[in-house]
Design a protein around this motif. Structure first.
Motif, PDB file in Angstrom:
ATOM      1  N   TYR A  43      -8.175   6.897  -1.054  1.00  0.00           N
ATOM      2  CA  TYR A  43      -8.663   5.524  -1.183  1.00  0.00           C
ATOM      3  C   TYR A  43      -7.815   4.550  -0.357  1.00  0.00           C
ATOM      4  N   LEU A  44      -6.524   4.836  -0.217  1.00  0.00           N
ATOM      5  CA  LEU A  44      -5.594   3.897   0.389  1.00  0.00           C
ATOM      6  C   LEU A  44      -5.417   4.074   1.893  1.00  0.00           C
ATOM      7  N   VAL A  45      -5.675   5.270   2.386  1.00  0.00           N
ATOM      8  CA  VAL A  45      -5.216   5.657   3.722  1.00  0.00           C
ATOM      9  C   VAL A  45      -6.046   5.118   4.887  1.00  0.00           C
TER      10      VAL A  45
ATOM     11  N   GLY B 122     -10.087  -0.930   3.614  1.00  0.00           N
ATOM     12  CA  GLY B 122     -10.044   0.502   3.344  1.00  0.00           C
ATOM     13  C   GLY B 122     -10.354   0.872   1.907  1.00  0.00           C
ATOM     14  N   PRO B 123      -9.565   0.406   0.915  1.00  0.00           N
ATOM     15  CA  PRO B 123      -9.862   0.759  -0.481  1.00  0.00           C
ATOM     16  C   PRO B 123     -11.210   0.229  -0.958  1.00  0.00           C
ATOM     17  N   LEU B 124     -11.591  -0.977  -0.518  1.00  0.00           N
ATOM     18  CA  LEU B 124     -12.871  -1.557  -0.952  1.00  0.00           C
ATOM     19  C   LEU B 124     -14.051  -0.751  -0.428  1.00  0.00           C
ATOM     20  N   LEU B 125     -14.000  -0.359   0.842  1.00  0.00           N
ATOM     21  CA  LEU B 125     -15.080   0.448   1.409  1.00  0.00           C
ATOM     22  C   LEU B 125     -15.123   1.839   0.778  1.00  0.00           C
ATOM     23  N   SER B 126     -13.964   2.377   0.429  1.00  0.00           N
ATOM     24  CA  SER B 126     -13.930   3.688  -0.233  1.00  0.00           C
ATOM     25  C   SER B 126     -14.681   3.640  -1.556  1.00  0.00           C
ATOM     26  N   ILE B 127     -14.413   2.598  -2.342  1.00  0.00           N
ATOM     27  CA  ILE B 127     -15.108   2.449  -3.628  1.00  0.00           C
ATOM     28  C   ILE B 127     -16.597   2.184  -3.408  1.00  0.00           C
TER      29      ILE B 127
ATOM     30  N   ARG C 198     -15.578  11.076   2.260  1.00  0.00           N
ATOM     31  CA  ARG C 198     -15.442   9.640   2.051  1.00  0.00           C
ATOM     32  C   ARG C 198     -14.374   9.051   2.969  1.00  0.00           C
ATOM     33  N   ALA C 199     -13.233   9.729   3.073  1.00  0.00           N
ATOM     34  CA  ALA C 199     -12.146   9.229   3.922  1.00  0.00           C
ATOM     35  C   ALA C 199     -12.577   9.175   5.386  1.00  0.00           C
TER      36      ALA C 199
ATOM     37  N   THR D 170       0.824  -1.207   0.000  1.00  0.00           N
ATOM     38  CA  THR D 170       0.000   0.000   0.000  1.00  0.00           C
ATOM     39  C   THR D 170       0.856   1.254   0.000  1.00  0.00           C
ATOM     40  N   ASN D 171       1.903   1.264   0.831  1.00  0.00           N
ATOM     41  CA  ASN D 171       2.746   2.454   0.916  1.00  0.00           C
ATOM     42  C   ASN D 171       3.542   2.670  -0.364  1.00  0.00           C
TER      43      ASN D 171
END
Length: 548
Positions: free
Chosen positions: A422-424, A452-457, A476-477, A138-139
């Motif tokens: 999306y990643l954080v 994290g990314p899945l829930l953001s989308i 969103r974040a 991710t980083n």
């Protein structure tokens, strides 16, 4: 380069570069490269190459953090955002103070006392290697996004400033040149070369951006800061309404704070500077000093961008990222080397960011992937060369993406923050919950990072399809952060059998009570970091109140 890029360059006429400008720019680039190679000439083991031998003084930590953070996405992107959005863009800088102080007094006690090379090592010790690996991937994705945005903005501006002159540099050549120069001394000298070059580059950056800021703010059409306040009182506010598409106050105080907590507290390429400090005090004091430099950015980048609206004839909605090049063209007289000074500052900012990302990527890949899974018994020299190889792969990928996506229609600074959002959330929740709550389990941390990314989308799509609403990135974040915390709690309660007393020692309530080795002697009151931290908080709150 794309047709839209060519059109954009054609719309922004170039500065007639003189030989003195080219001499200043070339001299600074050659000097920085040579200095970096000289500084890093004795790097013989992984501690030297990846942590600068833990010998870095506070002033070098400060210069490196500042130089690593400030690049073309600030000098070009934030100036464009100032033109487009106004002074509320300074929330990125004010919020950074929160992130820096959290790094000082919350995250650093863990990192330094554990002797980490990579921040993912904390997740590995607190949870397991699955979380460590996912964080590293991710980083590295986060760093790639940052590097590509930095290279696009920087190369666009260099190409714009030199177009139609005998010293013209194309966008493609600028991309490859910036990558090659930063790779040269980073490949050779490691973190020490990065850090001390960052200090030199920070000075060049402050000189170049300061010169342009003074000329823009005190332009006759603007009338200084007081004149700009009188002309644009509606844009001199820290907070916009909650419905604002880019900087809603509700998002600034929620999702943007999450991004700051991640960027400053759990982001390898920033925190690695403090891991190389020679003492805990140097790490803290350097971080706090960098915070004072951050408070200059609104007046070096954002306010000049606001002034550009009264100096240049450009469309803020689609051409905001040309403000830097436009002001340079309009305000700097040719033949005195001043264009070269400003370009040297821009290039210095780009190099200081790219080199840091290269070294951090090399560190993450070498220790979290190669040494952990491929060759655990690898020698020190082999680990250094593996890191160099990973660095070159990252540079090649960044060049390809920069050439492929090399076009902008304005506002790339805020777009980069949108992508990173999306990643954080999942990562920061796993870190903070793991540090504060002993009952958080390894499966909960892993699922949180993945969620994290899945829930953001998911949140974004539901808002659009069900409520016919475009969910703002910071909102969103913030929402996804709460959802990720819910995931952590639910999974932890269901997997309490995974709890491990040995791993739970790396939580705040237990770890801070462990004795420290080599405690430093007390310092005079004027050198106490908490005093300067309090002054930094006071300055930040004072600026927020004045521009409320």
């Amino acid at each position: 380069m794309s047709n839209s890029m060519m059109t954009l360059l054609a719309q922004t006429s170039s500065v007639p570069l003189q030989w003195l400008d080219v001499l200043v720019l070339a001299g600074s680039v050659i000097g920085v490269t040579g200095f970096g190679m000289w500084i890093g000439r004795k790097e013989e083991n992984t501690s030297d190459y990846y942590l600068a031998g833990k010998t870095v003084a506070w002033w070098a930590v400060a210069g490196s953090i500042f130089g690593t953070n400030i690049s073309s996405h600030h000098m070009v992107g934030m100036m464009g955002a100032g033109l487009k959005e106004g002074f509320a863009q300074a929330n990125y800088e004010f919020g950074a103070i929160f992130g820096l102080l959290m790094l000082c007094y919350f995250f650093l006690p863990f990192y330094r006392r554990m002797g980490l090379y990579t921040l993912s090592e904390y997740l590995g010790r607190r949870f397991d290697d699955r979380s460590r690996l996912v964080y590293s991937i991710t980083n590295m994705a986060f760093l790639l996004i940052q590097m590509v945005g930095t290279m696009i903005l920087g190369a666009l501006t260099v190409a714009t400033l030199t177009a139609d002159s005998q010293y013209a540099i194309s966008y493609e050549v600028a991309i490859c040149g910036l990558a090659a120069v930063s790779a040269a001394y980073t490949f050779y000298g490691g973190l020490k070369a990065d850090i001390f070059n960052d200090v030199v580059q920070s000075v060049l950056l402050l000189i170049g951006s300061g010169l342009l800021a003074v000329l823009a703010i005190w332009h006759p059409n603007v009338g200084g800061l007081a004149g700009l306040l009188e002309k644009q009182p509606e844009k001199f506010h820290v907070f916009f309404e909650a419905s604002h598409p880019e900087l809603p106050w509700s998002g600034v105080l929620s999702g943007l704070m999450v991004l700051h907590l991640y960027y400053w507290g759990t982001n390898q390429f920033i925190v690695q500077r403090t891991l190389g400090a020679r003492s805990d005090w140097d790490a803290r004091m350097g971080t706090i000093a960098a915070g004072f430099f951050k408070l200059l950015i609104p007046f070096l980048c954002i306010v000049p961008g606001m002034a550009a609206g009264y100096i240049l004839a450009i469309d803020p909605a689609t051409e905001s990222d040309t403000a830097f090049a436009g002001l340079t063209r309009e305000l700097l007289p040719a033949g005195y080397g001043l264009v070269g000074v400003v370009m040297a500052g821009l290039v210095a900012g780009i190099l200081s960011t790219i080199d840091s990302m290269m070294n951090s990527t090399a560190t993450l890949f070498t220790f979290d992937i190669y040494k952990k899974y491929i060759r655990p018994e690898a020698s020190e020299i082999r680990l250094i060369w593996v890191g160099r190889g990973a660095m070159m792969v990252m540079v090649g990928l960044a060049i390809w993406l920069s050439l492929y996506y090399g076009q902008t229609k304005g506002g790339i600074f805020n777009r980069m923050a949108d992508y990173n959002a999306y990643l954080v959330p999942g990562v920061i929740v796993a870190y903070v919950a793991g540090m504060l709550q002993p009952f958080v389990t390894r499966s909960a941390a892993l699922l949180c990072i993945l969620a994290g990314p899945l829930l953001s989308i998911l949140f974004e799509r539901v808002a659009r399809w069900v409520f016919d609403h475009d969910l703002q990135a910071f909102h969103r974040a913030g929402l996804v952060t709460l959802a990720c915390y819910g995931v952590v709690m639910a999974v932890s309660l269901a997997t309490q059998h995974e709890r491990d007393a040995e791993r739970e020692q790396f939580t705040w309530g237990r770890f801070k009570t462990q004795p420290q080795s080599g405690n430093a002697a007390p310092r005079p009151w004027w050198l106490r970091d908490r005093l300067w931290a309090g002054l930094l908080i006071a300055c930040t709150l004072g600026m927020c109140w004045f521009f409320r």
